[in-house]
Structures are given as C-alpha cells and as structure tokens.
Design a protein around this motif. Structure first.
Motif, PDB file in Angstrom:
ATOM      1  N   LYS A  44      -8.371  10.533  -0.800  1.00  9.53           N
ATOM      2  CA  LYS A  44      -7.248  10.429  -0.263  1.00  9.53           C
ATOM      3  C   LYS A  44      -7.538   9.723   1.186  1.00  9.53           C
ATOM      4  N   ASP A  91      -8.313   5.882   0.705  1.00  9.38           N
ATOM      5  CA  ASP A  91      -7.012   5.172   0.586  1.00  9.38           C
ATOM      6  C   ASP A  91      -6.176   4.786   1.706  1.00  9.38           C
ATOM      7  N   LYS A  92      -6.260   5.835   2.909  1.00  7.85           N
ATOM      8  CA  LYS A  92      -5.459   5.631   4.233  1.00  7.85           C
ATOM      9  C   LYS A  92      -6.466   4.789   4.901  1.00  7.85           C
ATOM     10  N   GLN A 108      -7.029 -10.521  -1.052  1.00 10.12           N
ATOM     11  CA  GLN A 108      -6.017 -11.094  -0.114  1.00 10.12           C
ATOM     12  C   GLN A 108      -6.681 -12.332   0.396  1.00 10.12           C
ATOM     13  N   VAL A 155      -8.378   2.236   3.957  1.00  9.68           N
ATOM     14  CA  VAL A 155      -8.052   0.862   3.362  1.00  9.68           C
ATOM     15  C   VAL A 155      -6.631   0.182   3.805  1.00  9.68           C
ATOM     16  N   ALA A 156      -5.921   1.193   3.962  1.00  6.09           N
ATOM     17  CA  ALA A 156      -4.465   0.757   4.044  1.00  6.09           C
ATOM     18  C   ALA A 156      -4.403   0.129   5.484  1.00  6.09           C
ATOM     19  N   LEU A 157      -5.021   0.912   6.341  1.00  3.70           N
ATOM     20  CA  LEU A 157      -5.269   0.613   7.859  1.00  3.70           C
ATOM     21  C   LEU A 157      -6.128  -0.883   8.047  1.00  3.70           C
ATOM     22  N   SER A 165      -6.191  -2.903   5.805  1.00  2.00           N
ATOM     23  CA  SER A 165      -5.257  -4.166   5.227  1.00  2.00           C
ATOM     24  C   SER A 165      -4.539  -4.806   6.321  1.00  2.00           C
ATOM     25  N   GLN A 166      -3.978  -4.112   7.358  1.00  2.00           N
ATOM     26  CA  GLN A 166      -3.211  -4.505   8.150  1.00  2.00           C
ATOM     27  C   GLN A 166      -3.916  -5.583   9.400  1.00  2.00           C
ATOM     28  N   SER A 171      -9.880  -4.843  -2.956  1.00  2.00           N
ATOM     29  CA  SER A 171      -8.437  -5.129  -2.881  1.00  2.00           C
ATOM     30  C   SER A 171      -8.239  -5.894  -1.657  1.00  2.00           C
ATOM     31  N   LEU A 172      -9.027  -5.632  -0.589  1.00  2.00           N
ATOM     32  CA  LEU A 172      -8.965  -6.474   0.615  1.00  2.00           C
ATOM     33  C   LEU A 172      -9.466  -7.882   0.440  1.00  2.00           C
TER      34      LEU A 172
END
Length: 373
Positions: free
Chosen positions: A326, A329-330, A361, A332-334, A336-337, A357-358
C-alpha cells in the motif's frame, strides 16, 4: 679560460656571488686587465677542474659544498696566497644541507637494515615507506601473535596521535586487523581516557578509520565508545567522516544499539532526508534498524526530492523494498508527479528505470525534453 679574462657559467645566484667578490679587485686593476663580462656560457667545472689556476689576481677554487659553482678568491698578489679575501657558504645554507642529509641518512639506515622493526614502530609509522614496512612485517605469517602484541605496545601512549597521522593511521588499522581483540584493549582504553575526544576522532579524516576497524573487529569491547557516539549521533550522522562511523554502528552494533540510533534518526527524519551524508546512514538503517518500516514510511513524502541525489537515490530504492504494498503504491504515485524532473536528473533517472510503470512514461523522451517539460 684565456689570457683576456674570466669566462664562467652557472646559476644567476652564482654569477652574482662571483661578480660581487671580484668587484674590489676589478676596480683596482688597469682597464686592460678587466675580466670579460660573464655572458659567454661554458661549464665552470670544466674550466677550473681539477686544479686552481692563478691568473691576473684571481684564483678559482672548485667547491662541492652547497652550490655547484666555483668560489672566487681575490688575491692582492697572484704570487702571494697568504693574504686572501674569501667567501664561504652561509651558515644557514650549511645547516639546511646538514639537516636534510642527516634526515635522509637516518631514514635510509632504518629502511635498509636486516628487517627488524622492534623499537622503531612509532618512528617508522610517521613516514610513508616506514609505515608500509611495519604493515608488511605484521602480515608476515612467521610473526607470532605475541610478537605482534609486543610491537603494538610500542604505540601505547600515542594511540590518539597515531590515529590522526596520515601514515600512522594505516599502521594502527593493521594492528587492529591482525591482533586478537583482547590485545587491542589498550587502544580502546586510551581512546576512552578522554571521552569528549571520541566524537572528535569520529569526525577526523584519518582517525575515523580507527573507530571503524574497532567496530568491525572488537564489537564486544566497544560498548563504551558506542554509547559516547550515540550521545552525539545526529551531528555525526551528518558529518563527512562521522557518517562512516555511524554506518558501522548499524553493521556491527547490538540490537539495542541499533534501536537507539534508529530512534535518533526517526526524530530528525526530515532534516536527514535532505542531507547526503544522513541518507547514507538511513540506507543502513533500512537494512538493520528495528524501526526500518517506520523509517521508510516517514521518508515517502520526501522521495521526489531525495531521489535525485548521488547517494540518496539509493536510499529511495532501499526504502521501496521495505515498504508494504500500500505504501509502495503511494510512493510511486508521488514519484509519478515529478517523473519528468527525475528523468532529466542523472540519479533520478536510475530510480525511474527501476520502476516499470514510471519507466514506461519516459520511453522515447530525451533528457532535454524532460528538463523542458
């Protein structure tokens, strides 16, 4: 050298000296007997060796003391050598030469005897060749543990001085590595004589290595020193040299010592996350500290910033391995920005490549395009 005057060569200093000495006699000479200007260059040693040649009131005497030139003795009468005006090398020059020669001969004699270093360990430890010689002697398999211990005791009373020495620290490290832990106790005791010096040694360019070797080889005897290090933990963690000592505490300390250092890191996680030295200790904590999961979770908000550092990007990669799914995932989301900024960064690029995933992009994007985005 001919009948018209004096021709010489040498350094500017030598020419000045010869010209000054010759001036009184030259001023008293007839104009037809004046020496030629000293512009024609020929080796002076060839002109005057192997004997002195009297001519027109001058006598050239070869000298081999300090300067490789000839000293001119001005004679009032070429046939009367009893009255001379002479010059000698200055006493300072002779003293410098004597000191240089004696130092060289002393070092040479110590480094060319039959190989015995007994009684000379401290002196040899202060020189480059000497410290290597001591280390080679300690590595010799024919030398007994008792003999090594006896050699080590020659440094007793000089441990802190030796630890700070550019050459001596290598000798002290070698003793710690080859001696049994009990034989190194005098080194630990001498460091502990002045408790406030422990932190200073940890911050020293050379002495920090001694504490590292002690932590690696004498863990059971290091409780007192580690306690003093933990009292000054935060400044040491952020110091250029202290950071290496504190990393060793995580590698070789006890569980309770690791826990104590981990608590210190948790209290200052924000400041340490932006410090390159601090992140190196955090990386060790993520491997060994009992609070490693909590440490990784506290670091997540700073991931985008510290992922671009030379050392700190490795801390981000280590933290991602520790985080629960969990929290991963948080994180990686940060990231990604800020993926474009990371892709444009030399070290952030490595973090992006490690996260599929990064990386997806940024496929086909150049670093220039990423920086401009």
């Amino acid at each position: 050298f001919d009948s018209t005057g004096l021709i010489c060569s040498g350094s500017r200093r030598a020419k000045t000296m010869i010209s000054t000495l010759a001036m009184p006699a030259m001023s008293a000479m007839p104009a037809t007997a004046m020496p030629m200007p000293m512009t024609s260059m020929a080796p002076l040693a060839t002109l005057v060796a192997p004997m002195a040649v009297p001519l027109m009131g001058f006598q050239l005497v070869p000298v081999t003391a300090v300067t490789a030139v000839a000293i001119v003795k001005v004679l009032p009468n070429a046939n009367d050598a009893s009255e001379t005006i002479s010059t000698r090398p200055s006493s300072e020059s002779l003293d410098d030469l004597s000191f240089s020669r004696s130092t060289s001969e002393s070092a040479e004699s110590e480094l060319s005897d039959d190989g015995c270093i007994t009684g000379c360990v401290w002196d040899l430890s202060q020189r480059t060749k000497g410290c290597r010689r001591v280390q080679q002697a300690l590595e010799d398999p024919s030398v007994s543990d008792a003999a090594r211990s006896a050699l080590a005791l020659e440094l007793k009373g000089k441990v802190r001085q030796c630890a700070r020495s550019a050459c001596g620290n290598y000798v002290l490290q070698k003793f710690i590595q080859v001696l049994r832990p009990q034989a190194c106790q005098f080194i630990i005791d001498e460091i502990m004589e002045e408790p406030e010096e422990v932190s200073n040694l940890a911050k020293h360019q050379y002495a920090c290595r001694i504490l590292q070797r002690l932590l690696e080889n004498c863990q059971a005897q290091m409780e007192g020193i580690i306690r003093l290090l933990l009292q000054d933990a935060l400044p040491l963690v952020r110091h250029n040299y202290g950071t290496f000592v504190m990393q060793e505490v995580f590698d070789f300390g006890t569980e309770s010592q690791r826990r104590a250092l981990g608590e210190t890191l948790l209290q200052s996680i924000g400041a340490l996350s932006s410090d390159e030295n601090g992140t190196q200790v955090l990386q060790k904590a993520l491997l060994h500290a009992p609070q490693k999961v909590t440490l990784a979770q506290r670091m997540v908000p700073q991931f985008a910033q510290i992922a671009r550092g030379r050392h700190s990007h490795q801390t981000v990669l280590a933290a991602l391995q520790v985080l629960p799914q969990k929290d991963q995932d948080k994180a990686v989301a940060l990231l990604s920005q800020k993926v474009q900024k990371l892709w444009a960064s030399r070290y952030g690029r490595l973090v992006v490549k490690s996260i599929p995933s990064l990386h997806q992009q940024c496929v086909g994007m150049t670093r220039r395009e990423a920086a401009a985005a």
